[in-house]
Enzyme design. Structure first.
Site, PDB file in Angstrom:
ATOM      1  N   HIS A 261       0.857  -1.191   0.000  1.00 51.54           N
ATOM      2  CA  HIS A 261       0.000   0.000   0.000  1.00 51.54           C
ATOM      3  C   HIS A 261       0.890   1.237   0.000  1.00 51.54           C
ATOM      4  O   HIS A 261       1.957   1.227   0.609  1.00 51.54           O
ATOM      5  CB  HIS A 261      -0.889   0.004   1.260  1.00 51.54           C
ATOM      6  N   ASP A 315      -7.832  -5.444   0.015  1.00 57.30           N
ATOM      7  CA  ASP A 315      -8.312  -6.351  -1.043  1.00 57.30           C
ATOM      8  C   ASP A 315      -7.977  -7.812  -0.781  1.00 57.30           C
ATOM      9  O   ASP A 315      -8.421  -8.688  -1.519  1.00 57.30           O
ATOM     10  CB  ASP A 315      -7.714  -5.914  -2.386  1.00 57.30           C
TER      11      ASP A 315
END
Ligand code: SDX
Length: 378
Positions: A261, A315
């Protein structure tokens, strides 16, 4: 503009000022209007959280009821849009179908006065109400069936699941799905929200703003990762294959979907909550061996990648919940889109409140005073 000021991908560059949400990437913390996401998952609902994000405060029970009823009554879509969806190829990606359908809304609801709070409210309610209907309509019609009409007696999450297969979902399944929507509702200036901001700053209509955001979310480096994670777990196939798979990905310098991320350098707090929801789903509806593969992959990836600040993101576990709900993996990103509509709308509204057209500059690396060469001399 000195080349040193240029930051690829605008990494670490503030693009706006905002009081909608806050992320602490080191502490693994996410707040919506200052409230921790974990609190909202336990005590709130997706629509109450949407109201909080868009209007900046938790609604009174009367205001929330009015908001819910307004959205319930706007779930239907124009028959011309339904007929347009019917003409899409059955094998079209649901995110392309959704982006096209939302873009069409702009043809039916003319651009209004951004200073008119009711215009903002009506566009907000319309988009929150119709995006799930569009996703479900395409899903039914790509199978050759008529779309399922929304049911006004069902709450937001239950109605969406109902429109996918005409079965009223188990209340626990609907509640878990509602929490998933809350978890995905907002996340500061991510790529799709940035696209929404840039589009909003030109003062185009809100449907074009959400259309830009949907197109951006679709990419595998952003919202499209949840579908890729499911494909990855299916490709790995068993816990025994995890080591070889991970070694191959690292060797080929390929990114692991659902990991890493730009902001979080620890495990995404949303992934932690989603994992708890996975356990609840399995306790109630039975285990899924893909979870064992995911756990093993997370364990081995921690050993190999955590030193680079690479951990599971939102996710990584979401698809396991959706799969247990019987949702096909190529709808996973459209569910992310449904959930992110309030976040995008909140930023649209905030941008309009103090708008300045986004027009950055560049570091020019090309030539000057080049002579035009006639074609016969090229
Ligand atoms: C979302 O921004 C948001 O908030 C997005 C989101 C939201 O709510 O809106 O949180 C939702 O989009 C989550 C992210 C979903 N995407 C994926 O799961 C796809 C896989 N992840 C990567 O593509 C990546 O982690 C990004 C795109 C998410 C972030 O990448 P960055 O910040 O651009 O980092 P980078 O590519 O510069 O990588 C830095 C290093 C590199 O290694 P070196 O070349 O320096 O040795 O970390 C490595 C990368 O190779 N790396 C990974 C990796 N992610 C980064 N290595 C293996 N697997 C990964 N997933």
């Amino acid at each position: 503009m000195a080349i040193g000021e240029y930051k690829p991908g605008l990494e670490g560059v503030p693009a706006t000022q905002s009081n909608i949400s806050y992320v602490d990437g080191k502490a693994g913390l996410l707040e919506y209007r200052g409230i921790r996401i974990e609190e909202l998952c336990v005590h709130s609902s997706f629509l109450e959280t949407s109201y909080l994000l868009i209007f900046g405060e938790l609604p009174t029970s009367a205001k929330l009821k009015e908001f819910e009823v307004d959205i319930t009554h706007r779930r239907r879509i124009k028959y011309r849009i339904r007929d347009m969806i019917k003409s899409f190829p059955d094998n079209a990606h649901p995110m392309d179908a959704l982006q096209t359908s939302v873009a069409a809304l702009g043809m039916f609801y003319p651009l209004g006065d951004f200073h008119d709070a009711d215009y903002i409210y009506q566009a907000t309610v319309r988009l929150l109400a119709k995006v799930p209907t569009m996703v479900a309509a395409f899903h039914m019609m790509r199978q050759g069936n008529d779309p399922v009409m929304p049911r006004d007696d069902l709450d937001y999450a239950s109605n969406f699941l109902y429109m996918l297969n005409e079965k009223v979902p188990d209340p626990l399944a609907a509640r878990i799905f509602d929490v998933c929507l809350t978890l995905h509702a907002e996340h500061t200036v991510n790529a799709s929200t940035f696209a929404a901001l840039v589009t909003a700053s030109t003062l185009t209509d809100p449907y074009a703003v959400i259309t830009s955001a949907i197109g951006t979310l679709a990419g595998p480096l952003h919202g499209g990762a949840n579908e890729q994670v499911m494909m990855m777990l299916e490709e790995i196939g068993s816990v025994d294959n995890v080591t070889a798979y991970l070694e191959r990905k690292i060797e080929r310098k390929e990114k692991l979907m659902g990991f890493g991320h730009r902001i979080y350098k620890v495990k995404d707090p949303r992934a932690i909550v989603l994992q708890e929801l996975v356990h609840k789903m399995f306790d109630q509806f039975g285990h899924d061996h893909y979870y064992d593969i995911a756990l093993e992959l997370e364990k081995q990836a921690f050993e190999k990648l955590s030193s680079k600040g690479i951990h599971p993101n939102v996710d990584f576990y979401s698809g396991l919940v959706y799969k247990k709900l019987g949702i096909p993996s190529n709808l996973f990103t459209t569910i992310f889109a449904i959930a992110r509509v309030p976040g995008w709308l909140a930023h649209w509204k905030e941008q309009l409140s103090d708008n300045r057209l986004f027009r950055p500059t560049q570091v020019y690396t090309g030539l000057h005073d080049v002579t035009y060469l006639p074609i016969e001399h090229r």
